[in-house]
Scaffold this motif. Structure first.
Motif, PDB file in Angstrom:
ATOM      1  N   GLY A 213       7.503 -14.390 -47.177  1.00 20.97           N
ATOM      2  CA  GLY A 213       6.642 -14.035 -45.773  1.00 20.97           C
ATOM      3  C   GLY A 213       6.634 -12.131 -45.703  1.00 20.97           C
ATOM      4  N   ASN A 214       7.605 -11.395 -46.126  1.00 23.58           N
ATOM      5  CA  ASN A 214       7.217 -10.480 -46.481  1.00 23.58           C
ATOM      6  C   ASN A 214       6.042  -9.764 -47.715  1.00 23.58           C
ATOM      7  OD1 ASN A 214       8.929  -7.982 -45.211  1.00 23.58           O
ATOM      8  ND2 ASN A 214       9.668 -10.088 -45.710  1.00 23.58           N
ATOM      9  N   LEU A 215       5.829 -10.383 -48.331  1.00 17.31           N
ATOM     10  CA  LEU A 215       4.923  -9.943 -50.121  1.00 17.31           C
ATOM     11  C   LEU A 215       3.703 -10.491 -49.749  1.00 17.31           C
ATOM     12  CD1 LEU A 215       7.045  -8.780 -52.805  1.00 17.31           C
ATOM     13  CD2 LEU A 215       5.848  -7.427 -50.291  1.00 17.31           C
ATOM     14  N   GLY A 216       3.735 -12.315 -49.637  1.00 18.44           N
ATOM     15  CA  GLY A 216       2.590 -12.540 -50.241  1.00 18.44           C
ATOM     16  C   GLY A 216       2.731 -13.187 -51.527  1.00 18.44           C
ATOM     17  N   GLN A 217       2.435 -15.107 -51.374  1.00 21.61           N
ATOM     18  CA  GLN A 217       2.358 -15.522 -53.087  1.00 21.61           C
ATOM     19  C   GLN A 217       1.772 -14.727 -53.734  1.00 21.61           C
ATOM     20  OE1 GLN A 217       0.168 -19.270 -52.990  1.00 21.61           O
ATOM     21  NE2 GLN A 217       1.675 -19.855 -54.629  1.00 21.61           N
ATOM     22  N   SER A 218       0.450 -13.554 -53.885  1.00 20.25           N
ATOM     23  CA  SER A 218       0.037 -13.892 -54.412  1.00 20.25           C
ATOM     24  C   SER A 218       0.523 -12.479 -55.461  1.00 20.25           C
ATOM     25  CB  SER A 218      -1.817 -13.104 -53.971  1.00 20.25           C
ATOM     26  OG  SER A 218      -2.516 -14.500 -54.055  1.00 20.25           O
TER      27      SER A 218
ATOM     28  N   MET B  73      13.481 -10.475 -42.489  1.00 19.43           N
ATOM     29  CA  MET B  73      13.969 -11.840 -42.012  1.00 19.43           C
ATOM     30  C   MET B  73      12.547 -10.917 -40.584  1.00 19.43           C
ATOM     31  SD  MET B  73      13.507 -14.950 -42.121  1.00 19.43           S
ATOM     32  CE  MET B  73      15.352 -15.142 -42.677  1.00 19.43           C
ATOM     33  N   PRO B  74      12.966 -10.126 -39.587  1.00 17.81           N
ATOM     34  CA  PRO B  74      12.076  -9.855 -38.804  1.00 17.81           C
ATOM     35  C   PRO B  74      10.501  -9.631 -39.070  1.00 17.81           C
ATOM     36  CG  PRO B  74      13.809  -9.015 -38.315  1.00 17.81           C
ATOM     37  CD  PRO B  74      14.366  -9.365 -39.634  1.00 17.81           C
ATOM     38  N   LYS B  75      10.532  -8.890 -40.650  1.00 12.55           N
ATOM     39  CA  LYS B  75       9.351  -8.827 -41.337  1.00 12.55           C
ATOM     40  C   LYS B  75       8.090  -9.596 -42.003  1.00 12.55           C
ATOM     41  CE  LYS B  75      10.186  -4.324 -40.589  1.00 12.55           C
ATOM     42  NZ  LYS B  75       9.155  -3.896 -39.618  1.00 12.55           N
ATOM     43  N   VAL B  76       9.070 -11.025 -41.527  1.00 13.46           N
ATOM     44  CA  VAL B  76       8.252 -12.138 -42.299  1.00 13.46           C
ATOM     45  C   VAL B  76       7.420 -12.859 -41.344  1.00 13.46           C
ATOM     46  CG1 VAL B  76       8.288 -14.679 -42.570  1.00 13.46           C
ATOM     47  CG2 VAL B  76      10.035 -13.029 -43.486  1.00 13.46           C
ATOM     48  N   GLU B  77       5.788 -12.489 -42.230  1.00 10.95           N
ATOM     49  CA  GLU B  77       4.620 -13.302 -41.848  1.00 10.95           C
ATOM     50  C   GLU B  77       4.143 -14.775 -41.943  1.00 10.95           C
ATOM     51  OE1 GLU B  77       1.359 -11.049 -42.609  1.00 10.95           O
ATOM     52  OE2 GLU B  77       2.606  -8.710 -42.859  1.00 10.95           O
ATOM     53  N   TRP B  78       4.091 -15.777 -41.089  1.00  8.97           N
ATOM     54  CA  TRP B  78       4.509 -17.146 -41.063  1.00  8.97           C
ATOM     55  C   TRP B  78       3.589 -16.995 -41.785  1.00  8.97           C
ATOM     56  CZ3 TRP B  78       8.941 -18.058 -41.106  1.00  8.97           C
ATOM     57  CH2 TRP B  78      10.426 -17.838 -40.371  1.00  8.97           C
ATOM     58  N   ILE B  79       1.747 -17.167 -41.713  1.00  4.20           N
ATOM     59  CA  ILE B  79       0.869 -16.952 -41.985  1.00  4.20           C
ATOM     60  C   ILE B  79       1.693 -17.339 -43.870  1.00  4.20           C
ATOM     61  CG2 ILE B  79      -0.231 -14.963 -42.521  1.00  4.20           C
ATOM     62  CD1 ILE B  79      -1.684 -18.435 -41.969  1.00  4.20           C
ATOM     63  N   ARG B  80       2.321 -16.092 -44.392  1.00  2.85           N
ATOM     64  CA  ARG B  80       2.092 -16.109 -45.898  1.00  2.85           C
ATOM     65  C   ARG B  80       3.158 -17.208 -46.709  1.00  2.85           C
ATOM     66  NH1 ARG B  80       3.034  -9.577 -46.704  1.00  2.85           N
ATOM     67  NH2 ARG B  80       0.681  -9.035 -46.509  1.00  2.85           N
TER      68      ARG B  80
ATOM     69  N   GLY C  33       9.034  -3.833 -53.972  1.00  3.05           N
ATOM     70  CA  GLY C  33       7.503  -4.524 -53.425  1.00  3.05           C
ATOM     71  C   GLY C  33       8.462  -5.250 -51.330  1.00  3.05           C
ATOM     72  N   LEU C  34       9.425  -5.180 -52.240  1.00  3.11           N
ATOM     73  CA  LEU C  34       9.357  -5.760 -50.176  1.00  3.11           C
ATOM     74  C   LEU C  34       9.811  -4.403 -49.564  1.00  3.11           C
ATOM     75  CD1 LEU C  34      12.150  -8.392 -52.268  1.00  3.11           C
ATOM     76  CD2 LEU C  34      10.981  -8.890 -50.734  1.00  3.11           C
ATOM     77  N   SER C  35      10.941  -3.429 -50.195  1.00  2.91           N
ATOM     78  CA  SER C  35      11.029  -2.128 -49.876  1.00  2.91           C
ATOM     79  C   SER C  35       9.615  -1.930 -49.103  1.00  2.91           C
ATOM     80  CB  SER C  35      11.286  -1.343 -50.495  1.00  2.91           C
ATOM     81  OG  SER C  35      11.664   0.204 -49.512  1.00  2.91           O
ATOM     82  N   GLN C  36       8.303  -1.696 -49.397  1.00  2.00           N
ATOM     83  CA  GLN C  36       7.752  -0.766 -49.201  1.00  2.00           C
ATOM     84  C   GLN C  36       6.600  -1.968 -48.343  1.00  2.00           C
ATOM     85  OE1 GLN C  36       4.617  -0.494 -52.130  1.00  2.00           O
ATOM     86  NE2 GLN C  36       3.286   0.926 -50.937  1.00  2.00           N
ATOM     87  N   ALA C  37       6.855  -3.142 -49.055  1.00  2.00           N
ATOM     88  CA  ALA C  37       6.356  -4.521 -47.757  1.00  2.00           C
ATOM     89  C   ALA C  37       6.886  -4.072 -45.722  1.00  2.00           C
ATOM     90  CB  ALA C  37       6.485  -5.417 -47.731  1.00  2.00           C
TER      91      ALA C  37
ATOM     92  N   LEU D 247      10.274 -14.810 -58.553  1.00  2.00           N
ATOM     93  CA  LEU D 247       9.200 -14.074 -59.221  1.00  2.00           C
ATOM     94  C   LEU D 247       9.047 -15.684 -59.660  1.00  2.00           C
ATOM     95  CD1 LEU D 247      11.311 -11.017 -60.861  1.00  2.00           C
ATOM     96  CD2 LEU D 247       8.890 -11.207 -59.553  1.00  2.00           C
ATOM     97  N   ALA D 248       9.331 -17.033 -59.848  1.00  2.00           N
ATOM     98  CA  ALA D 248       9.374 -17.665 -60.486  1.00  2.00           C
ATOM     99  C   ALA D 248       8.738 -18.624 -59.474  1.00  2.00           C
ATOM    100  CB  ALA D 248      10.635 -18.478 -61.227  1.00  2.00           C
ATOM    101  N   ALA D 249       9.176 -19.179 -58.029  1.00  2.00           N
ATOM    102  CA  ALA D 249       8.895 -20.512 -57.380  1.00  2.00           C
ATOM    103  C   ALA D 249       7.719 -19.808 -57.249  1.00  2.00           C
ATOM    104  CB  ALA D 249       9.847 -20.252 -56.548  1.00  2.00           C
ATOM    105  N   SER D 250       7.084 -18.539 -56.426  1.00  2.00           N
ATOM    106  CA  SER D 250       5.698 -18.011 -55.558  1.00  2.00           C
ATOM    107  C   SER D 250       4.877 -18.992 -56.686  1.00  2.00           C
ATOM    108  CB  SER D 250       5.507 -16.719 -55.756  1.00  2.00           C
ATOM    109  OG  SER D 250       5.862 -16.249 -57.270  1.00  2.00           O
ATOM    110  N   SER D 251       5.117 -18.702 -57.524  1.00  2.00           N
ATOM    111  CA  SER D 251       3.757 -19.959 -58.195  1.00  2.00           C
ATOM    112  C   SER D 251       3.535 -21.339 -57.368  1.00  2.00           C
ATOM    113  CB  SER D 251       3.837 -19.955 -59.810  1.00  2.00           C
ATOM    114  OG  SER D 251       5.030 -21.028 -60.160  1.00  2.00           O
ATOM    115  N   MET D 252       4.591 -21.808 -56.956  1.00  2.00           N
ATOM    116  CA  MET D 252       4.080 -22.937 -56.119  1.00  2.00           C
ATOM    117  C   MET D 252       4.084 -22.792 -55.145  1.00  2.00           C
ATOM    118  SD  MET D 252       7.405 -24.955 -57.514  1.00  2.00           S
ATOM    119  CE  MET D 252       8.265 -25.488 -59.154  1.00  2.00           C
ATOM    120  N   GLY D 253       4.049 -21.268 -54.068  1.00  2.00           N
ATOM    121  CA  GLY D 253       4.107 -22.087 -52.562  1.00  2.00           C
ATOM    122  C   GLY D 253       5.362 -21.919 -51.905  1.00  2.00           C
TER     123      GLY D 253
END
Length: 397
Positions: A237-242, A164-171, A256-260, A27-33
């Protein structure tokens, strides 16, 4: 036997570090990417490892039973001891407030199935349950904490395997930086690497075997760094920064993680891990605060219990969503305890040692005792980084 003690010491440091603060990291560090957040965690790990090694330098000349308070008195006199005491109280109360706020948010969400209940009920029930266990004695706390810690590790491993298998590396390559949010994240990340309170216990356990102590500190603190990196990876990687930036609290993150991941069972596993992380952290900090107040005031246990839990409960009732806020303020006290005091004490120790050596030999040659590398420049850099973390918290308060 010594090898078992080394492994035990390493796990004490890792277990002290990995706690409820981990839940706030996405929640805190996502603002950095992800790339910048990972670099920030690496720098803070290096800073905290360095000041932990400074503590070993100080323990060389102290009693085997020395704590931070006795070290502060030895090197900085009565004012230093008072500063250590006030910082410790501030840190304990801020962390307890964070864990009550976070735990009550979780509990209130679960109690909602019973009908429309007041928001304050979760905080009150959560505090009463932990408070009753703490007042009942350390032995019972130890047994409950061991069981909860084992369950926490199992839940964490399950989460990483499922996500881990659900991670989208582009995110993970997103580099959008929200400047003020990034500044606000620094104290939260810093608080997640606090383990210095366990150093005196590890020194007593291993003795002044500097080689093993240094390895225990560096490896024991590196394990949480790895866990945090994986946790941040699967979250972003599952939810995205935004999406993470827009999540309001722990419940939103879990849902959010469960739904993703499209895994309803995962929501229960993550929620269970969050509960366990909050419970083990709350138990450890509350027990430390209870014993600290007992040692200071020598009152009956129920009076000490009220003094331990009423102030943080009041904060949680006033700021029911104050989990990350309280962790941020805890960073101020942790900077005092983990950076400013070790730097000041080592500075004084080295100055005294230099003057004694000069008096005996006519020069400033070191006596050969263990000294952390980096000299005065490293001490100044650590001091400036500590000031930066405090400034970040005050700027975003």
């Amino acid at each position: 036997m010594q090898q078992n003690r080394f492994i035990g010491s390493l796990l004490i440091i890792a277990g002290t570090t990995i706690g409820a603060g981990m839940l706030a990291l996405p929640l805190a560090a996502s603002s950095m990417g992800f790339p910048l957040a990972l670099l920030t965690m690496l720098l803070i790990w290096a800073l905290m490892s360095y000041t932990a090694l400074l503590m070993l330098e100080l323990h060389q000349d102290a009693s085997p039973q020395a704590t931070l308070h006795t070290l502060a008195r030895q090197y900085l006199g009565r004012p230093g001891q008072w500063l250590a005491t006030l910082s410790m109280l501030f840190l304990f109360y801020a962390l307890c407030a964070a864990y009550i706020a976070g735990g009550s948010e979780q509990l209130t969400a679960r109690l909602a199935v019973l009908g429309n209940i007041p928001d304050w009920s979760g905080a009150l029930i959560w505090t009463l349950a932990v408070g009753a266990l703490i007042v009942s004695g350390t032995g019972k706390v130890d047994l409950v904490n061991r069981a909860l810690f084992i369950l926490k590790l199992i839940a964490l491993a399950s989460i990483l395997v499922l996500l881990m298998p659900k991670v989208e590396w582009i995110r993970l390559q997103a580099t959008e930086v929200h400047s003020m949010a990034m500044v606000a994240a620094l104290p939260v990340i810093f608080t997640s690497f606090g383990f210095h309170g366990s150093i005196p216990s590890v020194v007593r356990y291993l003795g002044m075997d500097l080689a093993k102590l240094k390895r225990a500190i560096l490896l024991g603190s590196a394990l949480p760094l790895l866990v945090y990196a994986l946790w941040l990876m699967v979250s972003i990687g599952n939810l995205g920064q935004s999406a993470l930036i827009n999540h309001a609290g722990l419940n939103d993150l879990i849902a959010g993680l469960s739904q993703a991941a499209n895994a309803p069972l995962l929501q229960q596993v993550i929620a269970g891990f969050a509960d366990l992380a909050l419970a083990t952290s709350f138990l450890g900090v509350a027990l430390g605060l209870f014993d600290f107040i007992t040692d200071m005031l020598r009152q009956k246990r129920w009076i000490t219990g009220l003094l331990t839990f009423l102030p943080p409960l009041a904060f949680a009732l006033y700021y029911p969503s104050g989990f990350i806020m309280a962790l941020g303020y805890a960073a101020i006290a942790l900077v005092m305890l983990a950076i400013f005091l070790p730097v000041a004490m080592v500075w004084r120790r080295r100055a005294n040692e230099s003057s004694k050596t000069s008096a005996k030999t006519g020069n400033g040659t070191a006596t050969g005792a263990y000294k952390v590398k980096g000299g005065t420049p490293a001490l100044v850099i650590a001091l400036l980084m500590g000031l930066g973390i405090i400034a970040a918290q005050l700027l975003c308060a």
